[in-house]
Design a protein around this motif. Structure first.
Motif, PDB file in Angstrom:
ATOM      1  N   MET A   1     -35.781  -0.530 -25.855  1.00 57.84           N
ATOM      2  CA  MET A   1     -35.745   0.316 -24.682  1.00 57.84           C
ATOM      3  C   MET A   1     -36.658  -0.281 -23.608  1.00 57.84           C
ATOM      4  O   MET A   1     -37.759  -0.717 -23.887  1.00 57.84           O
ATOM      5  N   ILE A   2     -36.159  -0.287 -22.388  1.00 52.20           N
ATOM      6  CA  ILE A   2     -36.911  -0.813 -21.247  1.00 52.20           C
ATOM      7  C   ILE A   2     -37.188   0.330 -20.284  1.00 52.20           C
ATOM      8  O   ILE A   2     -36.314   1.151 -20.030  1.00 52.20           O
ATOM      9  N   ARG A   3     -38.404   0.361 -19.750  1.00 43.16           N
ATOM     10  CA  ARG A   3     -38.766   1.356 -18.726  1.00 43.16           C
ATOM     11  C   ARG A   3     -38.965   0.609 -17.411  1.00 43.16           C
ATOM     12  O   ARG A   3     -39.744  -0.346 -17.342  1.00 43.16           O
ATOM     13  N   VAL A   4     -38.255   1.043 -16.381  1.00 47.80           N
ATOM     14  CA  VAL A   4     -38.327   0.413 -15.067  1.00 47.80           C
ATOM     15  C   VAL A   4     -38.782   1.472 -14.065  1.00 47.80           C
ATOM     16  O   VAL A   4     -38.267   2.589 -14.051  1.00 47.80           O
ATOM     17  N   GLU A   5     -39.753   1.095 -13.243  1.00 45.24           N
ATOM     18  CA  GLU A   5     -40.273   2.020 -12.240  1.00 45.24           C
ATOM     19  C   GLU A   5     -39.963   1.471 -10.846  1.00 45.24           C
ATOM     20  O   GLU A   5     -40.111   0.278 -10.596  1.00 45.24           O
ATOM     21  N   SER A   6     -39.501   2.353  -9.963  1.00 47.14           N
ATOM     22  CA  SER A   6     -39.213   1.987  -8.579  1.00 47.14           C
ATOM     23  C   SER A   6     -39.825   3.013  -7.640  1.00 47.14           C
ATOM     24  O   SER A   6     -40.145   4.129  -8.051  1.00 47.14           O
ATOM     25  N   PHE A   7     -39.934   2.600  -6.369  1.00 51.40           N
ATOM     26  CA  PHE A   7     -40.499   3.470  -5.343  1.00 51.40           C
ATOM     27  C   PHE A   7     -39.593   3.434  -4.124  1.00 51.40           C
ATOM     28  O   PHE A   7     -39.045   2.388  -3.784  1.00 51.40           O
ATOM     29  N   GLY A   8     -39.439   4.588  -3.475  1.00 52.56           N
ATOM     30  CA  GLY A   8     -38.556   4.648  -2.327  1.00 52.56           C
ATOM     31  C   GLY A   8     -38.986   5.692  -1.323  1.00 52.56           C
ATOM     32  O   GLY A   8     -39.936   6.443  -1.541  1.00 52.56           O
ATOM     33  N   VAL A   9     -38.245   5.709  -0.221  1.00 51.58           N
ATOM     34  CA  VAL A   9     -38.484   6.662   0.859  1.00 51.58           C
ATOM     35  C   VAL A   9     -37.194   7.431   1.089  1.00 51.58           C
ATOM     36  O   VAL A   9     -36.106   6.856   1.075  1.00 51.58           O
ATOM     37  N   VAL A  10     -37.329   8.739   1.298  1.00 53.88           N
ATOM     38  CA  VAL A  10     -36.221   9.534   1.807  1.00 53.88           C
ATOM     39  C   VAL A  10     -36.476   9.621   3.307  1.00 53.88           C
ATOM     40  O   VAL A  10     -37.379  10.333   3.751  1.00 53.88           O
ATOM     41  N   PRO A  11     -35.703   8.830   4.104  1.00 53.72           N
ATOM     42  CA  PRO A  11     -35.993   8.688   5.536  1.00 53.72           C
ATOM     43  C   PRO A  11     -35.353   9.796   6.384  1.00 53.72           C
ATOM     44  O   PRO A  11     -34.155  10.024   6.312  1.00 53.72           O
ATOM     45  N   PHE A  12     -36.172  10.419   7.202  1.00 55.41           N
ATOM     46  CA  PHE A  12     -35.726  11.485   8.101  1.00 55.41           C
ATOM     47  C   PHE A  12     -36.016  11.105   9.547  1.00 55.41           C
ATOM     48  O   PHE A  12     -36.924  10.318   9.827  1.00 55.41           O
ATOM     49  N   ARG A  13     -35.249  11.705  10.454  1.00 49.00           N
ATOM     50  CA  ARG A  13     -35.517  11.640  11.888  1.00 49.00           C
ATOM     51  C   ARG A  13     -34.966  12.922  12.502  1.00 49.00           C
ATOM     52  O   ARG A  13     -34.231  13.672  11.862  1.00 49.00           O
ATOM     53  N   ARG A  14     -35.321  13.148  13.741  1.00 44.10           N
ATOM     54  CA  ARG A  14     -34.750  14.272  14.496  1.00 44.10           C
ATOM     55  C   ARG A  14     -33.791  13.706  15.540  1.00 44.10           C
ATOM     56  O   ARG A  14     -34.122  12.730  16.207  1.00 44.10           O
ATOM     57  N   ASP A  15     -32.609  14.327  15.655  1.00 44.21           N
ATOM     58  CA  ASP A  15     -31.651  13.892  16.667  1.00 44.21           C
ATOM     59  C   ASP A  15     -32.054  14.440  18.032  1.00 44.21           C
ATOM     60  O   ASP A  15     -33.091  15.092  18.165  1.00 44.21           O
ATOM     61  N   GLU A  16     -31.217  14.191  19.038  1.00 46.55           N
ATOM     62  CA  GLU A  16     -31.527  14.599  20.414  1.00 46.55           C
ATOM     63  C   GLU A  16     -31.767  16.099  20.541  1.00 46.55           C
ATOM     64  O   GLU A  16     -32.524  16.554  21.402  1.00 46.55           O
ATOM     65  N   SER A  17     -31.099  16.887  19.706  1.00 49.95           N
ATOM     66  CA  SER A  17     -31.245  18.347  19.782  1.00 49.95           C
ATOM     67  C   SER A  17     -32.386  18.872  18.897  1.00 49.95           C
ATOM     68  O   SER A  17     -32.617  20.068  18.844  1.00 49.95           O
ATOM     69  N   GLY A  18     -33.068  17.964  18.191  1.00 52.19           N
ATOM     70  CA  GLY A  18     -34.176  18.375  17.323  1.00 52.19           C
ATOM     71  C   GLY A  18     -33.772  18.648  15.887  1.00 52.19           C
ATOM     72  O   GLY A  18     -34.609  18.982  15.055  1.00 52.19           O
ATOM     73  N   GLN A  19     -32.473  18.487  15.592  1.00 56.05           N
ATOM     74  CA  GLN A  19     -31.991  18.711  14.226  1.00 56.05           C
ATOM     75  C   GLN A  19     -32.393  17.539  13.321  1.00 56.05           C
ATOM     76  O   GLN A  19     -32.373  16.379  13.742  1.00 56.05           O
ATOM     77  N   ILE A  20     -32.738  17.845  12.085  1.00 54.28           N
ATOM     78  CA  ILE A  20     -33.149  16.819  11.136  1.00 54.28           C
ATOM     79  C   ILE A  20     -31.926  16.082  10.593  1.00 54.28           C
ATOM     80  O   ILE A  20     -30.924  16.697  10.232  1.00 54.28           O
ATOM     81  N   GLU A  21     -32.039  14.761  10.551  1.00 52.60           N
ATOM     82  CA  GLU A  21     -31.035  13.908   9.920  1.00 52.60           C
ATOM     83  C   GLU A  21     -31.723  13.089   8.835  1.00 52.60           C
ATOM     84  O   GLU A  21     -32.927  12.847   8.899  1.00 52.60           O
ATOM     85  N   VAL A  22     -30.934  12.649   7.862  1.00 49.50           N
ATOM     86  CA  VAL A  22     -31.454  11.833   6.768  1.00 49.50           C
ATOM     87  C   VAL A  22     -30.602  10.564   6.680  1.00 49.50           C
ATOM     88  O   VAL A  22     -29.389  10.608   6.896  1.00 49.50           O
TER      89      VAL A  22
END
Length: 141
Positions: A1-22
Motif C-alpha cells: 500500500m502506498i500513501r500519497v499526499e497532495s496540496f491544492g487550492v480551491v480558487p475563488f473570485r468575485r465577478d463584476e456583480s460581486g457574485q462568487i465564482e470558483v
C-alpha cells in the motif's frame, strides 16, 4: 500500500456583480473536473505547495486565503496493481491574475458560478470540498 499526499487550492473570485465564482480544471491524466493540486517539493510547507501548484497549473496567484486550515479528502485507487491511498489537503482562497493553463497537466479550466460548479464537478467528494469551502467563506461575511 502506498500513501500519497497532495496540496491544492480551491480558487475563488468575485465577478463584476460581486457574485462568487470558483475555478474548475479538467485534469489531463484523470480526465475529471476538480481543483488544482499536486505533490509537495522537498522542504515546502503545505501552503507553499498549494500556492505553487495553483501558479503552475493556472498562472494565478493567491490574493488571500479564506482559511489556512486545510479541508482534507482521502480516496483509494489501484495503480499498477498496488493500492494507493491519496490524501489531498485543500486551502480555499481568493485568487488574482490572468488564467493561463499548464497544458501538460490541465486540459481545460473555467470559472463557474457555484451552481454550475456543483453540476460540473466529477466526484461527490469534490462537491463536499466545495460545500466546506463555502461554509468557511460564509463565516467571514
Amino acid at each position: 500500500m502506498i500513501r500519497v499526499e497532495s496540496f491544492g487550492v480551491v480558487p475563488f473570485r468575485r465577478d463584476e456583480s460581486g457574485q462568487i465564482e470558483v475555478l474548475l480544471i479538467l485534469h489531463r491524466k484523470g480526465k475529471h473536473w476538480g481543483f488544482p493540486k499536486g505533490k509537495p517539493n522537498p522542504q515546502e510547507t503545505p501552503l507553499e505547495s498549494a500556492s505553487r501548484e495553483l501558479k503552475e497549473e493556472t498562472g494565478l496567484d493567491i490574493a488571500h486565503f479564506v482559511s489556512k486550515d486545510p479541508i482534507t479528502e482521502e480516496y483509494h485507487f489501484r495503480h499498477k496493481g498496488q493500492k494507493v491511498i491519496k490524501v489531498v489537503h485543500y486551502f480555499p482562497a481568493f485568487v488574482k491574475g490572468v488564467l493561463q493553463i499548464q497544458a501538460e497537466e490541465v486540459r481545460e479550466a473555467k470559472w463557474q458560478t457555484i451552481d454550475q460548479a456543483f453540476q460540473q464537478l466529477t466526484f461527490a467528494e469534490a462537491r463536499q470540498i466545495l460545500v466546506s469551502c463555502l461554509d468557511k467563506i460564509a463565516k467571514l461575511a
